[in-house]
Design a protein around this motif. Structure first.
Motif, PDB file in Angstrom:
ATOM      1  N   TYR A 106       0.831  -1.211   0.000  1.00  0.00           N
ATOM      2  CA  TYR A 106       0.000   0.000   0.000  1.00  0.00           C
ATOM      3  C   TYR A 106       0.865   1.260   0.000  1.00  0.00           C
ATOM      4  CZ  TYR A 106       1.090  -1.117   4.845  1.00  0.00           C
ATOM      5  OH  TYR A 106       1.754  -1.475   5.986  1.00  0.00           O
ATOM      6  N   THR A 107       2.066   1.167  -0.541  1.00  0.00           N
ATOM      7  CA  THR A 107       2.986   2.308  -0.539  1.00  0.00           C
ATOM      8  C   THR A 107       2.409   3.512  -1.267  1.00  0.00           C
ATOM      9  OG1 THR A 107       4.990   0.974  -0.325  1.00  0.00           O
ATOM     10  CG2 THR A 107       5.230   3.110  -1.379  1.00  0.00           C
ATOM     11  N   GLU A 108       1.841   3.305  -2.464  1.00  0.00           N
ATOM     12  CA  GLU A 108       1.312   4.425  -3.245  1.00  0.00           C
ATOM     13  C   GLU A 108       0.205   5.137  -2.476  1.00  0.00           C
ATOM     14  OE1 GLU A 108       2.533   5.519  -6.005  1.00  0.00           O
ATOM     15  OE2 GLU A 108       3.997   3.902  -6.271  1.00  0.00           O
ATOM     16  N   ALA A 135      -0.826  -8.653   3.836  1.00  0.00           N
ATOM     17  CA  ALA A 135      -1.030  -7.242   3.479  1.00  0.00           C
ATOM     18  C   ALA A 135      -1.457  -7.103   2.024  1.00  0.00           C
ATOM     19  CB  ALA A 135       0.262  -6.459   3.728  1.00  0.00           C
ATOM     20  N   TRP A 136      -0.855  -7.878   1.126  1.00  0.00           N
ATOM     21  CA  TRP A 136      -1.219  -7.799  -0.296  1.00  0.00           C
ATOM     22  C   TRP A 136      -2.648  -8.252  -0.515  1.00  0.00           C
ATOM     23  CZ3 TRP A 136       1.032  -5.274  -4.088  1.00  0.00           C
ATOM     24  CH2 TRP A 136       2.391  -4.966  -4.006  1.00  0.00           C
ATOM     25  N   ILE A 137      -3.046  -9.352   0.109  1.00  0.00           N
ATOM     26  CA  ILE A 137      -4.393  -9.881  -0.110  1.00  0.00           C
ATOM     27  C   ILE A 137      -5.451  -8.881   0.368  1.00  0.00           C
ATOM     28  CG2 ILE A 137      -6.038 -11.629   0.673  1.00  0.00           C
ATOM     29  CD1 ILE A 137      -3.822 -13.683   0.525  1.00  0.00           C
ATOM     30  N   CYS A 138      -5.300  -8.359   1.584  1.00  0.00           N
ATOM     31  CA  CYS A 138      -6.310  -7.451   2.134  1.00  0.00           C
ATOM     32  C   CYS A 138      -6.365  -6.123   1.388  1.00  0.00           C
ATOM     33  CB  CYS A 138      -6.032  -7.210   3.619  1.00  0.00           C
ATOM     34  SG  CYS A 138      -6.400  -8.638   4.669  1.00  0.00           S
ATOM     35  N   SER A 139      -5.217  -5.545   1.062  1.00  0.00           N
ATOM     36  CA  SER A 139      -5.228  -4.269   0.342  1.00  0.00           C
ATOM     37  C   SER A 139      -5.755  -4.434  -1.081  1.00  0.00           C
ATOM     38  CB  SER A 139      -3.822  -3.654   0.325  1.00  0.00           C
ATOM     39  OG  SER A 139      -2.884  -4.529  -0.267  1.00  0.00           O
ATOM     40  N   ASN A 140      -5.425  -5.540  -1.738  1.00  0.00           N
ATOM     41  CA  ASN A 140      -5.922  -5.760  -3.098  1.00  0.00           C
ATOM     42  C   ASN A 140      -7.435  -5.983  -3.126  1.00  0.00           C
ATOM     43  OD1 ASN A 140      -3.538  -5.461  -4.516  1.00  0.00           O
ATOM     44  ND2 ASN A 140      -2.958  -7.606  -4.333  1.00  0.00           N
ATOM     45  N   PHE A 141      -7.953  -6.735  -2.164  1.00  0.00           N
ATOM     46  CA  PHE A 141      -9.397  -6.934  -2.107  1.00  0.00           C
ATOM     47  C   PHE A 141     -10.119  -5.605  -1.881  1.00  0.00           C
ATOM     48  CE2 PHE A 141      -9.012 -11.643  -1.081  1.00  0.00           C
ATOM     49  CZ  PHE A 141      -9.577 -12.017  -2.290  1.00  0.00           C
ATOM     50  N   ARG A 142      -9.532  -4.755  -1.065  1.00  0.00           N
ATOM     51  CA  ARG A 142     -10.165  -3.446  -0.827  1.00  0.00           C
ATOM     52  C   ARG A 142     -10.103  -2.576  -2.081  1.00  0.00           C
ATOM     53  NH1 ARG A 142     -14.321  -2.028   2.008  1.00  0.00           N
ATOM     54  NH2 ARG A 142     -14.411   0.232   2.226  1.00  0.00           N
ATOM     55  N   ARG A 143      -9.019  -2.668  -2.827  1.00  0.00           N
ATOM     56  CA  ARG A 143      -8.923  -1.922  -4.094  1.00  0.00           C
ATOM     57  C   ARG A 143     -10.001  -2.381  -5.071  1.00  0.00           C
ATOM     58  NH1 ARG A 143      -3.311  -3.011  -3.435  1.00  0.00           N
ATOM     59  NH2 ARG A 143      -2.161  -1.148  -2.814  1.00  0.00           N
ATOM     60  N   MET A 144     -10.185  -3.677  -5.182  1.00  0.00           N
ATOM     61  CA  MET A 144     -11.164  -4.201  -6.128  1.00  0.00           C
ATOM     62  C   MET A 144     -12.578  -3.749  -5.778  1.00  0.00           C
ATOM     63  SD  MET A 144      -9.923  -8.066  -7.052  1.00  0.00           S
ATOM     64  CE  MET A 144     -10.124  -8.641  -5.392  1.00  0.00           C
ATOM     65  N   ARG A 145     -12.829  -3.503  -4.507  1.00  0.00           N
ATOM     66  CA  ARG A 145     -14.147  -3.055  -4.085  1.00  0.00           C
ATOM     67  C   ARG A 145     -14.286  -1.539  -4.147  1.00  0.00           C
ATOM     68  NH1 ARG A 145     -14.830  -5.197   1.640  1.00  0.00           N
ATOM     69  NH2 ARG A 145     -16.911  -4.285   1.397  1.00  0.00           N
ATOM     70  N   GLY A 146     -13.295  -0.872  -4.722  1.00  0.00           N
ATOM     71  CA  GLY A 146     -13.376   0.578  -4.891  1.00  0.00           C
ATOM     72  C   GLY A 146     -13.150   1.349  -3.614  1.00  0.00           C
ATOM     73  N   GLN A 192      -8.937   3.583   3.319  1.00  0.00           N
ATOM     74  CA  GLN A 192      -9.438   2.231   3.572  1.00  0.00           C
ATOM     75  C   GLN A 192      -8.443   1.170   3.135  1.00  0.00           C
ATOM     76  OE1 GLN A 192     -13.054   2.689   1.331  1.00  0.00           O
ATOM     77  NE2 GLN A 192     -14.322   2.957   3.171  1.00  0.00           N
ATOM     78  N   ILE A 193      -7.815   1.372   1.968  1.00  0.00           N
ATOM     79  CA  ILE A 193      -6.834   0.403   1.469  1.00  0.00           C
ATOM     80  C   ILE A 193      -5.643   0.307   2.417  1.00  0.00           C
ATOM     81  CG2 ILE A 193      -5.202  -0.068  -0.405  1.00  0.00           C
ATOM     82  CD1 ILE A 193      -7.250   1.295  -2.290  1.00  0.00           C
ATOM     83  N   THR A 194      -5.144   1.478   2.842  1.00  0.00           N
ATOM     84  CA  THR A 194      -3.988   1.492   3.738  1.00  0.00           C
ATOM     85  C   THR A 194      -4.342   0.896   5.093  1.00  0.00           C
ATOM     86  OG1 THR A 194      -3.174   3.489   2.645  1.00  0.00           O
ATOM     87  CG2 THR A 194      -2.243   2.970   4.793  1.00  0.00           C
ATOM     88  N   LEU A 195      -5.506   1.261   5.627  1.00  0.00           N
ATOM     89  CA  LEU A 195      -5.919   0.766   6.942  1.00  0.00           C
ATOM     90  C   LEU A 195      -6.004  -0.758   6.959  1.00  0.00           C
ATOM     91  CD1 LEU A 195      -8.510   2.176   9.349  1.00  0.00           C
ATOM     92  CD2 LEU A 195      -8.944  -0.086   8.427  1.00  0.00           C
ATOM     93  N   GLU A 196      -6.607  -1.336   5.932  1.00  0.00           N
ATOM     94  CA  GLU A 196      -6.755  -2.797   5.927  1.00  0.00           C
ATOM     95  C   GLU A 196      -5.421  -3.487   5.695  1.00  0.00           C
ATOM     96  OE1 GLU A 196     -10.023  -4.600   4.078  1.00  0.00           O
ATOM     97  OE2 GLU A 196     -11.407  -2.959   4.454  1.00  0.00           O
ATOM     98  N   GLY A 197      -4.536  -2.870   4.907  1.00  0.00           N
ATOM     99  CA  GLY A 197      -3.208  -3.455   4.696  1.00  0.00           C
ATOM    100  C   GLY A 197      -2.359  -3.434   5.948  1.00  0.00           C
ATOM    101  N   THR A 198      -2.346  -2.296   6.658  1.00  0.00           N
ATOM    102  CA  THR A 198      -1.537  -2.196   7.878  1.00  0.00           C
ATOM    103  C   THR A 198      -2.093  -3.080   8.988  1.00  0.00           C
ATOM    104  OG1 THR A 198      -2.813  -0.251   8.580  1.00  0.00           O
ATOM    105  CG2 THR A 198      -0.779   0.151   7.370  1.00  0.00           C
ATOM    106  N   THR A 199      -3.421  -3.196   9.052  1.00  0.00           N
ATOM    107  CA  THR A 199      -4.020  -4.066  10.069  1.00  0.00           C
ATOM    108  C   THR A 199      -3.636  -5.522   9.829  1.00  0.00           C
ATOM    109  OG1 THR A 199      -5.905  -2.555  10.222  1.00  0.00           O
ATOM    110  CG2 THR A 199      -6.178  -4.748  11.172  1.00  0.00           C
ATOM    111  N   ALA A 200      -3.705  -5.953   8.571  1.00  0.00           N
ATOM    112  CA  ALA A 200      -3.439  -7.357   8.245  1.00  0.00           C
ATOM    113  C   ALA A 200      -1.995  -7.735   8.509  1.00  0.00           C
ATOM    114  CB  ALA A 200      -3.793  -7.627   6.779  1.00  0.00           C
ATOM    115  N   ASN A 201      -1.045  -6.831   8.199  1.00  0.00           N
ATOM    116  CA  ASN A 201       0.348  -7.265   8.319  1.00  0.00           C
ATOM    117  C   ASN A 201       0.758  -7.520   9.764  1.00  0.00           C
ATOM    118  OD1 ASN A 201       0.845  -4.672   9.326  1.00  0.00           O
ATOM    119  ND2 ASN A 201       1.774  -3.926   7.446  1.00  0.00           N
ATOM    120  N   ASN A 202       0.238  -6.730  10.719  1.00  0.00           N
ATOM    121  CA  ASN A 202       0.608  -6.989  12.107  1.00  0.00           C
ATOM    122  C   ASN A 202      -0.238  -8.084  12.738  1.00  0.00           C
ATOM    123  OD1 ASN A 202       2.126  -4.201  12.068  1.00  0.00           O
ATOM    124  ND2 ASN A 202       2.598  -5.175  14.016  1.00  0.00           N
ATOM    125  N   ALA A 203      -1.467  -8.270  12.255  1.00  0.00           N
ATOM    126  CA  ALA A 203      -2.248  -9.424  12.726  1.00  0.00           C
ATOM    127  C   ALA A 203      -1.563 -10.720  12.309  1.00  0.00           C
ATOM    128  CB  ALA A 203      -3.662  -9.364  12.152  1.00  0.00           C
TER     129      ALA A 203
END
Length: 501
Positions: free
Chosen positions: A82-84, A273-284, A289-300
């Motif tokens: 989710y760098t961008e 992190a890739w799976i959660c951020s990509n799924f959020r991107r696909m849902r628009g 939101q994309i960053t939040l879900e990516g950062t949450t997933a990587n530490n979980a």
């Protein structure tokens, strides 16, 4: 020894600072940080060593977002997902707000992962045992499909992923052991190190972007004005908590997914992190939101990886593989014996995770926000020179091989060219992560079933994952088709509304 002893608390604090430094510098990973600390930790005893390890692993993951916010260079592979988005948030809103999204959701994800860790997650452990090469093949393919469809241009996403997968094929074949695309160069027999590629694509290409485009300097000055005109405390804590309350279901969903992916052997926080951020991107989803879900997933996923390591003695990622080596070196056998004979150590591990999530990550992130605000006062050319220097030092530190510096320059130039063409750099990195895993699980499955393709559809979990892939492709193609029809309709209406000459 009690968890609240001065030695254990000091080890947790120093380990957190040490991990944050390694996570923030491109090329220096959490795995490298833990590997370098092992010779010292072995002499400190299990209680102090476990506190330090949890501090290192917890902070090194979220600290990788510091470089992403400041100069669009991820410090860890998980941050590349989710760098961008997090860079744009820092540009449009403020660096403190972007770092708040990096650390507060990470702490929440770590806490939810800790809940699963404490409860034992017996059902999840049982499910992990059902995963063979067939299930892993479909799981990796699901990540690939979601990554390709996550970008606006399907063609450019597929090409970028193909380039990443092609780069990952350099070196020995993981299944058969034959060298490929080495061109007679012995230094390429081991393949292109992923960390070097990450630094080149996100680091060197970013420096070249700043060098060839003067507009980047104007953006940096605007970022400095944003930092001066905003309250770091309010942006970091208050505004981030408001976002977390609005996106509470996204936090919960990405935490559960991250924990699940983390406890699967060989997956880890990068894929989560890739799976959660990509799924959020696909849902628009929005950038927040994309960053939040990516950062949450990587530490979980960090906490999730400890589940099979402690309960079964199976490493969830490279960090827990090192952890198991530590256990064995100290005469502790992971599994039921760990819970029966060393229950106090298990409790300390839980408490260390809790303290790292509640105290270390939020306030460490706030401290990093203050540091970033100070760094913005450095002249642009000097900062870019420092970034390039860190890229070179970090690359050389990976293998101590001068040949890696040539790779750094070549891949950095390739990343710059891809940026100019509008190709997503993140999908190239995704191809380098998931491509080898897809090939490895496919070849292993084929070899052990004597090349029977039907074997991919004979196990219940494999069938469910195959159906998930098919449904995802059908759903995304349907969405793209509707978008294409809507765009054509708008163009037709615009042409009819245009006055005739």
């Amino acid at each position: 020894m009690s968890f609240f002893s001065p030695e254990a608390l000091l080890a947790l604090l120093l380990g957190s600072l040490y991990g944050a430094v390694f996570g923030a510098i491109p090329g220096l990973t959490a795995t490298l940080a833990l590997s370098l600390a092992i010779p010292v930790l072995l002499f400190l005893g299990p209680y102090v060593a476990m506190a330090a390890i949890i501090g290192i692993t917890s902070t090194a993951i979220f600290a990788g977002d510091i470089g992403s916010v400041l100069v669009r260079i991820p410090g860890t592979p998980a941050s590349a997902a989710y760098t961008e988005e997090i860079y744009d948030i820092g540009q449009e809103r403020s660096p403190a707000y972007a770092l708040g999204i990096a650390s507060i959701p990470s702490a929440i994800g770590s806490l939810i992962g800790l809940v699963f860790l404490v409860l034992g997650s017996l059902a999840l452990v049982w499910l992990a045992k059902q995963f063979s090469s067939f299930e892993y093949f479909w799981l990796v393919l699901l990540g690939i499909v979601s990554g390709i469809f996550a970008v606006p241009s399907l063609l450019k996403g597929a090409i970028a992923f193909g380039i990443g997968m092609l780069l990952a094929t350099i070196g020995y074949d993981p299944a058969l052991g034959h060298p490929r695309f080495t061109f007679g160069q012995p230094n390429l027999l081991g393949g292109i190190d992923f960390i070097i590629a990450l630094v080149a694509f996100f680091g060197v290409s970013e420096v070249l972007e700043h060098l060839f485009h003067g507009s980047s300097r104007q953006e940096f000055r605007r970022l400095e004005r944003l930092a001066r005109g905003s309250s770091v405390f309010r942006e970091f804590f208050v505004e981030t908590w408001r976002l977390c309350l609005r996106e509470k279901w996204g936090l919960w969903r990405s935490s559960v997914i991250g924990t699940f992916v983390g406890f699967l052997p060989g997956a880890g926080s990068d894929i989560a992190a890739w799976i959660c951020s990509n799924f959020r991107r696909m849902r628009g989803g929005t950038k927040e939101q994309i960053t939040l879900e990516g950062t949450t997933a990587n530490n979980a996923a960090v906490a999730g990886a400890w589940i099979p390591a402690m309960a079964l003695g199976i490493p969830g990622d490279t960090l827990t593989a090192i952890l198991l080596g530590m256990f064995l070196a100290m005469g502790i056998t992971p599994g039921p014996e760990l819970f029966n004979k060393y229950s106090s150590l298990v409790v300390q591990i839980y408490l260390a995770f809790f303290l790292a999530s509640v105290v270390i990550m939020p306030f460490g992130g706030y401290l990093s926000a203050l540091i970033v605000n100070a760094l913005l006062k450095i002249p642009m050319r000097a900062l870019m020179g420092m970034v390039l220097g860190l890229c070179v030092v970090g690359t050389y530190a990976v293998n101590n091989n001068p040949f890696d510096l040539y790779l750094l320059a070549i891949l950095g130039a390739l990343g710059f060219v891809l940026r100019q063409g509008g190709f997503p750099i993140g999908q190239v990195v995704l191809g380098m992560i998931l491509g080898p895993l897809l090939e490895q699980h496919f070849m292993v499955s084929m070899i052990k079933t004597h090349w029977s393709f039907a074997s991919f559809f004979e196990r219940p979990v494999a069938i469910l994952l195959a159906l998930a892939n098919a449904l995802l492709v059908a759903l995304m193609l349907g969405i793209r088709y509707q978008q294409w029809r809507r765009l054509n309709r708008l163009r037709m209406l615009a042409s009819l509304a245009k006055p005739e000459e």
